[in-house]
Design a protein around this motif. Structure first.
Motif, PDB file in Angstrom:
ATOM      1  N   ASP A   1       0.853  -1.201   0.000  1.00 13.38           N
ATOM      2  CA  ASP A   1       0.000   0.000   0.000  1.00 13.38           C
ATOM      3  C   ASP A   1       0.880   1.240   0.000  1.00 13.38           C
TER       4      ASP A   1
ATOM      5  N   ALA B   1       2.739   3.549 -14.130  1.00 16.43           N
ATOM      6  CA  ALA B   1       1.952   2.403 -14.587  1.00 16.43           C
ATOM      7  C   ALA B   1       0.480   2.700 -14.342  1.00 16.43           C
ATOM      8  N   ASN B   2      -0.336   2.629 -15.402  1.00 14.53           N
ATOM      9  CA  ASN B   2      -1.737   2.995 -15.238  1.00 14.53           C
ATOM     10  C   ASN B   2      -2.620   2.199 -16.198  1.00 14.53           C
ATOM     11  N   ASN B   3      -3.928   2.316 -16.014  1.00 14.33           N
ATOM     12  CA  ASN B   3      -4.865   1.551 -16.842  1.00 14.33           C
ATOM     13  C   ASN B   3      -5.326   2.326 -18.079  1.00 14.33           C
TER      14      ASN B   3
ATOM     15  N   GLY C   1      -6.936   5.683 -13.912  1.00 15.64           N
ATOM     16  CA  GLY C   1      -6.457   5.062 -12.688  1.00 15.64           C
ATOM     17  C   GLY C   1      -7.368   5.287 -11.510  1.00 15.64           C
ATOM     18  N   GLY C   2      -6.962   4.776 -10.379  1.00 14.85           N
ATOM     19  CA  GLY C   2      -7.672   5.007  -9.136  1.00 14.85           C
ATOM     20  C   GLY C   2      -7.178   6.296  -8.495  1.00 14.85           C
ATOM     21  N   GLN C   3      -7.589   6.504  -7.260  1.00 10.00           N
ATOM     22  CA  GLN C   3      -7.221   7.731  -6.546  1.00 10.00           C
ATOM     23  C   GLN C   3      -5.697   7.871  -6.453  1.00 10.00           C
TER      24      GLN C   3
ATOM     25  N   GLN D   1      -3.285   6.700  -8.406  1.00 13.76           N
ATOM     26  CA  GLN D   1      -2.639   7.057  -9.675  1.00 13.76           C
ATOM     27  C   GLN D   1      -2.953   8.504 -10.065  1.00 13.76           C
TER      28      GLN D   1
ATOM     29  N   GLU E   1       0.527   2.254 -20.236  1.00 13.64           N
ATOM     30  CA  GLU E   1      -0.381   1.117 -20.122  1.00 13.64           C
ATOM     31  C   GLU E   1       0.428  -0.171 -20.066  1.00 13.64           C
TER      32      GLU E   1
ATOM     33  N   PHE F   1       2.456  -3.515  -4.713  1.00 15.90           N
ATOM     34  CA  PHE F   1       1.529  -4.603  -5.079  1.00 15.90           C
ATOM     35  C   PHE F   1       1.496  -4.753  -6.596  1.00 15.90           C
ATOM     36  N   THR F   2       1.278  -3.631  -7.275  1.00 11.52           N
ATOM     37  CA  THR F   2       1.241  -3.642  -8.742  1.00 11.52           C
ATOM     38  C   THR F   2       2.592  -4.083  -9.309  1.00 11.52           C
TER      39      THR F   2
END
Lengths: 341, 341
Positions: free
Chosen positions: B146, B177-179, B186-188, B190, B209, B226-227
């Motif tokens: 985290d 690194a992102n979606n 991304g989430g919060q 990113q 990506e 984690f990622t």
């Protein structure tokens, strides 16, 4: 059985959706409602000698582009083929829906216009992936970047229902994507999800490390949508890099070119075994009725496969299985609560 | 230049660490302090005719196993080879440290016994990965599951310093690194990290990506641990699956076996291009002095490469570069603050 198709969605629309629809009528024994620019659809069918037997058109004057911002686009564009197709699904004018258009618009639109199954917090995108041992479902593949642990459990329920009903897997194993095998691994999200999955009543097989994921030693891999996107796209990227390097190697000199020729049929099978379109499109799970997202680049054959998948989802009532599980689980919780008192 | 090695760490200890140390003395012109069971080390060296020229022993009666729980194990086991080696590093009895033992113990031990660089919130594990275009660093590879956005920026600073100083990359590109490629993806975590990276003064190249990651179109890929673990291990898993499938294909029949023979040297190069041990061990970045985690399965050659890497980190003062950046950045922030007033 009638399947609704967004005939304007995807890179090869409207030709591929029309060809796929015609093939589905013949081969799958379904009827199709094709939504889109009626004049264009009719002209395309005629120009390509596509039989319209079993296909009904519903006119839509507008189309949502692949790159348009998904938020609320479907609600703001009521005349788009996607909005009209989803409206028909909601009204029960079809048993399932297929679209090769924008994933984001489909997801938001399906949630807003068709609605989530009662008790489901967030819809998720599943993807059946090829594995060295068996195909397996990755869920969520990108609908929800930030998730809570409870949502991950629901993804497990949805993935489990799909693998059982559509892929015929008995009591599917559900694994949690994590950075180690031990129960204590992961961040807060994974640790909380592990505890909930253990008590969920699903066939929980514990954590799965990413190095084991490609081998498909489980049936469902559960993760938040950010991680799911990373897994899906990284597999795609590595496969692409591998293919490129292999091709280069085989083109190096005469000796390697001859070797390449000798390996031609094997290489075809190799490529196919990494192609996640093998198992159709991506089901949007957690929605009241079956919705299948076909790949944007779908050809007629891929559309037909997605229509078959939609048909199976409707026949086997995947949504009903998810709803039953969620409702049963709630009752169990209530009873437990009552006993605790 | 003197490098400390935990001679008891790793699957092939103490033989591989001793052989690697002897090779490093000859080839790299460094001296080595080897920490471990002195009697065993001497016996192993003698039995394998390893020259002890340039190698000094420091005795340690205890060894930390690969699978022991990392938390505080180094502090609780002061006589372990790792604790003694880290103590020597802290006291300046060596310029850098190499261990092929437990990653977790090394990380916690280095943080507790050697300490973080001033201003660094969390140490991270970097890994230089092979790419189709160029090698690139993945950071964090698993130290911090985290993370907060601020930590991701610091990972960018550390990765940038390493790629510049050790890999000779001028003004390394740093990607998140992102979606998706867009700023809003991304989430919060990113989204916050993107905003901070943009203002960081690093050579920020935006989001990357996962499908583009294997091609190495950037120099540093920043993510939470984690990622990072998912990316590292999934690449490993996919590569392993590919190799297994290729092998099977080449063994299928006489024709394919002949093709396999013709491709033998190319396949060797292919395998090597996915081997992330090519670029040595994984640097623990954010620690006051250079610490290199060699792979657990390291042979003598891999240990020698890790010792070379440790030497380069010390010579080029990677830790100093990180400290200077953090301190400069803090001053900039203060001045900005002052101007704002």
């Amino acid at each position: 059985m009638n399947i609704i198709i967004d005939a304007m969605g995807g890179d090869n629309a409207p030709l591929a959706p029309l060809q796929g629809a015609a093939a589905a009528v013949t081969e799958l024994g379904v009827s199709i409602t094709a939504v889109g620019d009626e004049a264009l659809l009719k002209k395309t069918a005629q120009a390509n000698s596509i039989s319209l037997n079993g296909i009904t058109f519903v006119h839509a004057a507008d189309v949502i582009g692949m790159d348009e911002d998904a938020t609320d686009v479907v609600r703001k564009r009521p005349n788009s083929s996607l909005a009209i197709a989803l409206g028909l699904l909601k009204e029960g004018k079809g048993d399932a829906l297929v679209s090769a258009g924008s994933t984001g618009a489909l997801l938001v639109g399906a949630t807003l216009l068709v609605g989530r199954i009662k008790g489901i917090k967030r819809a998720a995108i599943g993807s059946v992936m090829p594995g060295a041992e068996n195909p397996w479902m990755l869920i969520d593949c990108g609908a929800n970047a930030d998730c809570r642990a409870e949502q991950l459990v629901q993804f497990g329920v949805m993935g489990s229902a799909y693998m059982e009903k559509v892929m015929g897997v008995n009591s599917p194993r559900v694994s949690l994507a994590n950075n180690g095998a031990e129960e204590t691994k992961g961040g807060q999200l994974q640790q909380e999800a592990y505890a909930l999955l253990k008590e969920s009543g699903l066939n929980f097989a514990g954590n799965i490390e990413a190095r084991d994921i490609p081998f498909g030693k489980t049936d469902v891999v559960v993760c938040d949508g950010f991680t799911g996107n990373i897994i899906l796209k990284l597999e795609e990227g590595v496969a692409k890099m591998f293919s490129g390097m292999l091709k280069k190697m085989f083109y190096k000199n005469t000796k390697t070119k001859l070797a390449g020729l000798a390996m031609k049929s094997e290489m075809g099978g190799f490529k196919k075994s990494f192609d996640y379109s093998e198992y159709g499109g991506a089901p949007l799970l957690g929605i009241k009725r079956p919705v299948i997202k076909a790949h944007g680049s779908s050809n007629a054959d891929a559309i037909k496969n997605a229509l078959r998948q939609a048909k199976t989802c409707a026949e086997k009532d995947v949504s009903g299985a998810i709803e039953a599980w969620i409702s049963q689980h709630k009752q169990d919780k209530k009873q437990e609560g009552a006993q605790d008192d």
